[in-house]
Every structure is written in structure tokens, then in C-alpha cells.
Motif scaffolding. Structure first.
Motif, PDB file in Angstrom:
ATOM      1  N   ASP A 186       5.140   6.401   1.586  1.00  0.00           N
ATOM      2  CA  ASP A 186       5.109   7.407   0.533  1.00  0.00           C
ATOM      3  C   ASP A 186       5.610   6.853  -0.796  1.00  0.00           C
ATOM      4  O   ASP A 186       6.305   7.535  -1.554  1.00  0.00           O
ATOM      5  CB  ASP A 186       5.938   8.631   0.956  1.00  0.00           C
ATOM      6  CG  ASP A 186       5.500   9.870   0.192  1.00  0.00           C
ATOM      7  OD1 ASP A 186       4.374   9.839  -0.344  1.00  0.00           O
ATOM      8  OD2 ASP A 186       6.276  10.829   0.114  1.00  0.00           O
ATOM      9  N   ARG A 187       5.273   5.588  -1.045  1.00  0.00           N
ATOM     10  CA  ARG A 187       5.641   4.969  -2.328  1.00  0.00           C
ATOM     11  C   ARG A 187       4.385   4.481  -3.029  1.00  0.00           C
ATOM     12  O   ARG A 187       3.617   3.728  -2.446  1.00  0.00           O
ATOM     13  CB  ARG A 187       6.568   3.767  -2.082  1.00  0.00           C
ATOM     14  CG  ARG A 187       7.949   4.178  -1.604  1.00  0.00           C
ATOM     15  CD  ARG A 187       8.751   2.932  -1.382  1.00  0.00           C
ATOM     16  NE  ARG A 187       8.717   2.080  -2.564  1.00  0.00           N
ATOM     17  CZ  ARG A 187       9.805   1.556  -3.116  1.00  0.00           C
ATOM     18  NH1 ARG A 187      10.986   1.774  -2.586  1.00  0.00           N
ATOM     19  NH2 ARG A 187       9.715   0.785  -4.173  1.00  0.00           N
ATOM     20  N   PRO A 188       4.185   4.903  -4.249  1.00  0.00           N
ATOM     21  CA  PRO A 188       2.993   4.425  -4.973  1.00  0.00           C
ATOM     22  C   PRO A 188       3.156   2.965  -5.391  1.00  0.00           C
ATOM     23  O   PRO A 188       4.288   2.485  -5.518  1.00  0.00           O
ATOM     24  CB  PRO A 188       2.931   5.327  -6.202  1.00  0.00           C
ATOM     25  CG  PRO A 188       4.303   5.852  -6.385  1.00  0.00           C
ATOM     26  CD  PRO A 188       5.001   5.824  -5.056  1.00  0.00           C
ATOM     27  N   VAL A 189       2.037   2.281  -5.592  1.00  0.00           N
ATOM     28  CA  VAL A 189       2.116   0.932  -6.160  1.00  0.00           C
ATOM     29  C   VAL A 189       1.754   1.012  -7.637  1.00  0.00           C
ATOM     30  O   VAL A 189       1.208   2.019  -8.094  1.00  0.00           O
ATOM     31  CB  VAL A 189       1.170  -0.049  -5.424  1.00  0.00           C
ATOM     32  CG1 VAL A 189       1.608  -0.257  -3.998  1.00  0.00           C
ATOM     33  CG2 VAL A 189      -0.276   0.410  -5.480  1.00  0.00           C
ATOM     34  N   ASP A 190       2.076  -0.041  -8.358  1.00  0.00           N
ATOM     35  CA  ASP A 190       1.770  -0.108  -9.784  1.00  0.00           C
ATOM     36  C   ASP A 190       0.278   0.213  -9.991  1.00  0.00           C
ATOM     37  O   ASP A 190      -0.589  -0.467  -9.445  1.00  0.00           O
ATOM     38  CB  ASP A 190       2.112  -1.538 -10.252  1.00  0.00           C
ATOM     39  CG  ASP A 190       1.707  -1.795 -11.689  1.00  0.00           C
ATOM     40  OD1 ASP A 190       1.159  -0.879 -12.318  1.00  0.00           O
ATOM     41  OD2 ASP A 190       1.936  -2.928 -12.160  1.00  0.00           O
ATOM     42  N   PRO A 191      -0.055   1.267 -10.757  1.00  0.00           N
ATOM     43  CA  PRO A 191      -1.468   1.676 -10.876  1.00  0.00           C
ATOM     44  C   PRO A 191      -2.358   0.637 -11.572  1.00  0.00           C
ATOM     45  O   PRO A 191      -3.579   0.732 -11.502  1.00  0.00           O
ATOM     46  CB  PRO A 191      -1.412   2.981 -11.678  1.00  0.00           C
ATOM     47  CG  PRO A 191      -0.061   3.050 -12.268  1.00  0.00           C
ATOM     48  CD  PRO A 191       0.857   2.177 -11.471  1.00  0.00           C
ATOM     49  N   LYS A 192      -1.764  -0.328 -12.264  1.00  0.00           N
ATOM     50  CA  LYS A 192      -2.575  -1.342 -12.953  1.00  0.00           C
ATOM     51  C   LYS A 192      -2.647  -2.653 -12.166  1.00  0.00           C
ATOM     52  O   LYS A 192      -3.023  -3.695 -12.696  1.00  0.00           O
ATOM     53  CB  LYS A 192      -1.994  -1.612 -14.356  1.00  0.00           C
ATOM     54  CG  LYS A 192      -2.189  -0.461 -15.309  1.00  0.00           C
ATOM     55  CD  LYS A 192      -3.666  -0.268 -15.617  1.00  0.00           C
ATOM     56  CE  LYS A 192      -3.894   0.864 -16.617  1.00  0.00           C
ATOM     57  NZ  LYS A 192      -5.307   1.244 -16.696  1.00  0.00           N
ATOM     58  N   LEU A 193      -2.248  -2.588 -10.896  1.00  0.00           N
ATOM     59  CA  LEU A 193      -2.246  -3.779 -10.059  1.00  0.00           C
ATOM     60  C   LEU A 193      -3.529  -3.790  -9.217  1.00  0.00           C
ATOM     61  O   LEU A 193      -3.949  -2.761  -8.694  1.00  0.00           O
ATOM     62  CB  LEU A 193      -1.008  -3.712  -9.158  1.00  0.00           C
ATOM     63  CG  LEU A 193      -0.679  -4.862  -8.227  1.00  0.00           C
ATOM     64  CD1 LEU A 193      -0.568  -6.175  -8.977  1.00  0.00           C
ATOM     65  CD2 LEU A 193       0.636  -4.577  -7.503  1.00  0.00           C
ATOM     66  N   LEU A 194      -4.140  -4.991  -9.109  1.00  0.00           N
ATOM     67  CA  LEU A 194      -5.358  -5.119  -8.299  1.00  0.00           C
ATOM     68  C   LEU A 194      -5.062  -5.937  -7.042  1.00  0.00           C
ATOM     69  O   LEU A 194      -4.131  -6.752  -7.039  1.00  0.00           O
ATOM     70  CB  LEU A 194      -6.446  -5.853  -9.086  1.00  0.00           C
ATOM     71  CG  LEU A 194      -7.001  -5.161 -10.312  1.00  0.00           C
ATOM     72  CD1 LEU A 194      -7.956  -6.103 -11.038  1.00  0.00           C
ATOM     73  CD2 LEU A 194      -7.734  -3.893  -9.919  1.00  0.00           C
ATOM     74  N   PHE A 195      -5.877  -5.747  -6.012  1.00  0.00           N
ATOM     75  CA  PHE A 195      -5.694  -6.474  -4.751  1.00  0.00           C
ATOM     76  C   PHE A 195      -7.012  -7.118  -4.359  1.00  0.00           C
ATOM     77  O   PHE A 195      -8.053  -6.462  -4.357  1.00  0.00           O
ATOM     78  CB  PHE A 195      -5.230  -5.514  -3.658  1.00  0.00           C
ATOM     79  CG  PHE A 195      -3.943  -4.841  -4.028  1.00  0.00           C
ATOM     80  CD1 PHE A 195      -2.733  -5.473  -3.789  1.00  0.00           C
ATOM     81  CD2 PHE A 195      -3.951  -3.616  -4.674  1.00  0.00           C
ATOM     82  CE1 PHE A 195      -1.554  -4.864  -4.172  1.00  0.00           C
ATOM     83  CE2 PHE A 195      -2.782  -3.006  -5.061  1.00  0.00           C
ATOM     84  CZ  PHE A 195      -1.568  -3.630  -4.808  1.00  0.00           C
ATOM     85  N   LEU A 196      -6.925  -8.392  -4.030  1.00  0.00           N
ATOM     86  CA  LEU A 196      -8.144  -9.134  -3.759  1.00  0.00           C
ATOM     87  C   LEU A 196      -7.881 -10.168  -2.682  1.00  0.00           C
ATOM     88  O   LEU A 196      -7.213 -11.173  -2.925  1.00  0.00           O
ATOM     89  CB  LEU A 196      -8.569  -9.820  -5.073  1.00  0.00           C
ATOM     90  CG  LEU A 196      -9.923 -10.486  -5.161  1.00  0.00           C
ATOM     91  CD1 LEU A 196     -11.021  -9.551  -4.726  1.00  0.00           C
ATOM     92  CD2 LEU A 196     -10.175 -10.927  -6.604  1.00  0.00           C
TER      93      LEU A 196
END
Ligand code: TYD
Ligand code: MG
Length: 462
Positions: free
Chosen positions: A389-399
Motif C-alpha cells: 500500500d505504498r505508491p512509487v514515484d509517479p515519474k519513475l519508469l520500469f524496464l
């Protein structure tokens, strides 16, 4: 005296998949559909109008490459008036080329091509719209409503091949739309309009004229949901360019996907939006799927997907709740179910994250289907973010792709994906450690395995 004899072999073509069979049968052995085989006579050239030589007889001559090159150079592609359409067709449509635009009824093919003709006629290119499906006044009304007031476009309501051929040679248009090729029929061919025989015969005769007269010819082809209707499929090898127009009738976004292109690269997409005044180029196509996103929510991550050569930022969403049934549920949309099971197993074994008492719901927002393994890391992060229930940085991408050992593997086209995403403010990305490059404007966190990726993301879990 010896007579040369040519054996005329009859064969059968499947109207569903285009497969060729030497014998008739009730069911196509290639696509398993019933009653789709149609007889084809290779002696069809006999049906050519008197006075015309066959295409083969015309083309047997040696041509000087310098002369031919110069001639081709002068054939500038006709810009379409839409940046997205130009992008899909690699700069526009070439005179003397034949294009097939397929799609389900109602998706917007007639709208797209009417707009193209309006633009061509504004460039003083003589344009002709041939239709057997709509009346003259309906066609004229559409041209008028789509901004073609005052532009002069020839309208021909006909379905007879000979009539259309005659108009092509007398009206001498430079851009022609045939809407649709399935409605055109040649009186000398016995089959019904829309059958494989008719569609092939009409398309090849009209293509001959287009090549000879330097016309940019566009066929519209209707395809049903399962793509099985005769026409488009059997025409694919006959035309220079094949594009499919896709979209949900209830939503406004439309995609033109070019699957074959003799004059440029394939795999690029044109993205549009259907509105009251027709199709407009989709502004911010890269970020289109993120428009409804609520940033800062737990259980959400962003993956820079590639569709053809286009970067589409895609939101992966997860919901993890305690299970109340004997067996925990795994519900997936837009992602492969088995791949999710693999990821859950890796999370349990390699990162100590227990999910056996939890129901996991995974969804890719906007109806997108992700089959790229590089989306794995975004799925991992969405699930762990939902669980904790913790958000991640909204401007972070995952690849990155997740291996069975929990390792993160690098993805294809990292540079292209990230430089496009960077323009939308996504300036940080977690990638596999084996990626050795750098991307201007994007800070990369290179991680070896799932544990490291979760640490980098500052995710903790209960
Ligand atoms: P159409 O181009 O006729 O589809 P197709 O040729 O592929 O069968 O257009 C289909 C839909 O688009 C139709 O339901 C009406 C809608 N439409 C708009 O929303 N705006 C417009 O400006 C036009 C011309 C059509
Ligand atoms: Mg139509």
C-alpha cells in the motif's frame, strides 16, 4: 506438326486465409473454416478486355537504371495532410502505388480516406472517390462536413469493374479511393462480388491501371472481428502497402497499423482521434494511455511500451487483497496469465514476498495488451506497491524482464523508449544491470535482481 499445349490447372483458394489447395474440400485444412474454398482458374487473363495485352507482355523489356532511377526520383510521395498518416506511410502515398486499408465496418475508413482526398484535391491533384455502398449525396455530404467545401472531388457510384476502368482512363484522376473492393465485380467472372475470384480479378485489373497511369490507388477492405472475410487477406500480396485501421467504436482513439510497405519502413503507427469533424491527429500519442491515471496511487507503475516503432507509456495496475476462498485468485487483463504466475513464484522464492493468501488482480490500463517481456519489472513493482500500500514515484519508469533466478534482464530499444518518455517528464528509470548505455536527460538505476529493484523503488512490504 507439334502443338504446344499448356495444362490448365484449376486450384482452390480459401477466402478466409488465402491458402491454396489442389482439391476442393468442405473445410480449409489451413484455417479450419467451413465452406471457404473457391475455385480459381489460372486462365483468367482470357478475361482481359480486347485490345489489352497482359501485364507480363508489357513488362518484358530491358530498362536503363539511370533513366528508371530519375523517373522514380520524380515520383514524390503525396503528403496526406496529416502528420500521423504521413508517419504511418513513411511520408505519404506514392503515385503508381496500390494501398489496401482494411478494418471493421464503422471504424472510420471512409472518413480517413475522404479526408485524404480532400487534402489531395487542395493540392490540385485530381481525386476520385468510387463507392458502391453510399449514394452520391451521402458521399458529397461527408466531403462537405469534413472540410471539403469548395474542393472538387470526383464521385462515382458504381460497382461494375468495366465502368470504373473507363472512368479511370477518361477522368484521369491522380488519387483514387475504391470503397470497398469487395463491392466491385467483373461481369466476365462468374463468382459473386466479394468472392476471392472477383476481389483478386478486380484488384489486379485496377492495379494495372494505377501502375500504368501513375495513380495513387487505395482499396478499402472490410474485415470482420476475426479477420476472416474474403478480400483483404487474399489481396495482401497483390498490393504495395497494407494498413489496418483499428479502434473501439465506442472510444475515440484509432490506430492505423502498416503491416506491409514497399516504399518505406513497416511497423510505424498513425494515431488518431475521431471527433465531430472527422479524424484528427492524436495529440500526445505517447502519453495518451496515461491521461486518466491518478498519480500517487499504490499498485501502479509505468512501462514504456513499444508498438512498432512507437513509444506508448502504459500504466500497469495491481490490486492485492486477502483471499476468502480456498484457492487464491489471480485475475489478469492485458498481460499473459502464466507470466504473472511465474512472476509471483519468483517474488516468493527470490524476494521472500508471500502472496499465497492473497488474491492478485493485474490490469494494463486503456485496453492495452502487453506481450513484451520487458514489462515484467513494472508488473513486479505494481504488485509489491499494491501489497505494501505504498505508491512509487509517479515519474519513475520500469524496464526489464524478470528471469527465473530473479535476475533483471535488459530490454530492447532502451534509448528510443526513454528519450521519448523523457519529453513527458519521465526522467528516471530502473533498468537491468546489463544495459551499458546512457540516455540523455534520464537518470538510470541499474539493478541486478528483483530485490535490488524493490530497494531502489523504496518499497517495503508487510
Ligand atoms: P466511417 O468512416 O463511415 O466508417 P467505415 O468506412 O470504416 O465503415 O465512419 C464510422 C463512424 O464514424 C460513424 O459511426 C460515424 C463516425 N463519424 C464521426 O464520429 N465523426 C465524423 O466526422 C464522421 C464523418 C464519422
Ligand atoms: Mg465506409
Amino acid at each position: 506438326m507439334v502443338f504446344a499445349m499448356t495444362a490448365i490447372k484449376i486450384h482452390f483458394l480459401c477466402s478466409g486465409c488465402g491458402a491454396r489447395h489442389l482439391q476442393w474440400s468442405g473445410r480449409c485444412s489451413s484455417c479450419s473454416q467451413w465452406n471457404t474454398l473457391e475455385e480459381v482458374h489460372p486462365s483468367a487473363p482470357a478475361a482481359l478486355p480486347s485490345g489489352r495485352r497482359s501485364h507480363a507482355a508489357n513488362s518484358i523489356s530491358v530498362v536503363d537504371s539511370a533513366e528508371l532511377g530519375a523517373r522514380y526520383h520524380s515520383l514524390n510521395a503525396i503528403p496526406t495532410g496529416s502528420g500521423e498518416l504521413d508517419r504511418a506511410f513513411g511520408g505519404g502515398l506514392v503515385p503508381g502505388s496500390v494501398t489496401l486499408v482494411g478494418g471493421e465496418p464503422g471504424v472510420g475508413k471512409s472518413t480517413l480516406l475522404t479526408q485524404f482526398l480532400i487534402n489531395a484535391s487542395k493540392r490540385d491533384l485530381r481525386s476520385l472517390y468510387v463507392s458502391a455502398e453510399e449514394s452520391q449525396s451521402q458521399l458529397a455530404d461527408r466531403i462537405y462536413r469534413l472540410g471539403g467545401k469548395g474542393s472538387s472531388i470526383g464521385i462515382l457510384v458504381a460497382n461494375d469493374l468495366a465502368q470504373i476502368e473507363e472512368q479511370l482512363t477518361t477522368y484521369k484522376p491522380k488519387v483514387v479511393v475504391i470503397d470497398s473492393i469487395q463491392t466491385v465485380s467483373d461481369a466476365s467472372v462468374v463468382s459473386l462480388a466479394g468472392s476471392v475470384n472477383q476481389v483478386r480479378q478486380c484488384a489486379s485489373r485496377l492495379s494495372d491501371i494505377a501502375k500504368r497511369e501513375g495513380v495513387a490507388l487505395i482499396f478499402v477492405g472490410h474485415v470482420t472481428k476475426d479477420g476472416s472475410l474474403a478480400g483483404p487477406r487474399v489481396l495482401e500480396h497483390l498490393v504495395d502497402t497494407v494498413a489496418y485501421f483499428e479502434g473501439d467504436r465506442d472510444a475515440s482513439a484509432r490506430i492505423l497499423r502498416v503491416v506491409k510497405h514497399r516504399f518505406g519502413p513497416v511497423g510505424d503507427l498513425g494515431m488518431f482521434e475521431m471527433g465531430n469533424s472527422g479524424l484528427a491527429d492524436l495529440a500526445n500519442a505517447t502519453g495518451f494511455h496515461l491521461l486518466d491515471r491518478v498519480p500517487g496511487q499504490a499498485g501502479s507503475s509505468v512501462f514504456p511500451a513499444l508498438d512498432g516503432r512507437r513509444v506508448l507509456l502504459t500504466e500497469v495496475q495491481a490490486l492485492v487483497v486477502p483471499t476468502f476462498s480456498e484457492q487464491a485468485r489471480r485475475v489478469v487483463t492485458g498481460f499473459e496469465a502464466n507470466r504473472l504466475l511465474l512472476i509471483l513464484a519468483v517474488l516468493e522464492r527470490k524476494a521472500g514476498i508471500k502472496l499465497q493468501n492473497k488474491d492478485v488482480f493485474l490490469s494494463v490500463a486503456g485496453g492495452v495488451r502487453l506481450s513484451d517481456p520487458a514489462a515484467d519489472l513494472a508488473v513486479v513493482v505494481a504488485i509489491v506497491s499494491a501489497l505494501s500500500d505504498r505508491p512509487v514515484d509517479p515519474k519513475l519508469l520500469f524496464l526489464g524482464e524478470v528471469g527465473l533466478g530473479g535476475e533483471i534482464r535488459s530490454a530492447s530499444n532502451v534509448g528510443r523508449r526513454l528519450s521519448e518518455s523523457c519529453r513527458l517528464g519521465f526522467t528516471r528509470c530502473i533498468v537491468g544491470a546489463s544495459f551499458s548505455g546512457a540516455v540523455a536527460g534520464v537518470s538510470l538505476s541499474k539493478v541486478k535482481d528483483v530485490r535490488e529493484a524493490l530497494q531502489e523503488t523504496s518499497l517495503t512490504f508487510r
